[in-house]
Design an enzyme around this catalytic site. Structure first.
Site, PDB file in Angstrom:
ATOM      1  N   ASP A 108       0.873  -1.183   0.000  1.00 49.47           N
ATOM      2  CA  ASP A 108       0.000   0.000   0.000  1.00 49.47           C
ATOM      3  C   ASP A 108       0.907   1.230   0.000  1.00 49.47           C
ATOM      4  OD1 ASP A 108      -2.263   1.626   0.164  1.00 49.47           O
ATOM      5  OD2 ASP A 108      -3.204   0.424   1.715  1.00 49.47           O
ATOM      6  N   HIS A 165       2.578   1.967  -3.205  1.00 53.45           N
ATOM      7  CA  HIS A 165       1.967   3.103  -3.888  1.00 53.45           C
ATOM      8  C   HIS A 165       2.822   4.358  -3.828  1.00 53.45           C
ATOM      9  CE1 HIS A 165      -2.260   1.159  -3.133  1.00 53.45           C
ATOM     10  NE2 HIS A 165      -1.490   0.442  -3.926  1.00 53.45           N
TER      11      HIS A 165
END
Length: 146
Positions: free
Chosen positions: A47, A70
């Site tokens: 993430d 990310h």
């Protein structure tokens, strides 16, 4: 590593690792904190590698490597029509390797606030899909009906 309502924090030389395909595995999350210094870290996640949330200010992230994940996220701001701000943030000497984004700024529809004085210095993107993304209509897939 989660920092909430914190001040004068140093995070030096930390390694964080999660599988590339793991969900909800933010590396370093900074909420409503000021004068935070992150240095010499290696963050591998599925993430956000680093995420700054509302109320964060005076944050320096430097000399670090972000893998998979990310990348570095500023926000999301304005969830549930709230108001938020993030300012005086510097990313310096950062390697983004194989991340989905380099940096992204995320705001929810219907919210308000601002992001000011975010600086990127000496950044290296290696196999990064999108170097900079500004999403003013953010809504993650987990929040979509149906």
């Amino acid at each position: 590593c989660v920092l909430v309502n914190s001040s004068q924090v140093r995070v030096f030389g930390v390694s964080i690792s999660a599988p590339e395909n793991s969900r909800n595995t933010d590396g370093i999350s900074i909420f409503n904190s000021k004068n935070v210094h992150v240095k010499g870290c290696r963050i591998e996640t599925g993430d956000d590698n680093v995420v700054l949330k509302e109320g964060s200010k005076g944050v320096l992230i430097e000399d670090s490597v972000l893998l998979w994940g990310h990348g570095a996220s500023v926000g999301s701001l304005g969830e549930n029509k709230s108001k938020g701000s993030i300012f005086n943030v510097t990313f310096r000497n950062i390697v983004f390797k194989g991340t989905r984004n380099g940096s992204r700024i995320k705001t929810w529809q219907g919210g308000s606030g601002n992001v000011r004085n975010v600086t990127f210095e000496n950044i290296l993107f290696d196999k990064v899909k999108t170097s900079l993304q500004i999403d003013q209509y953010y809504c993650p897939s987990s929040q979509h009906p149906g």
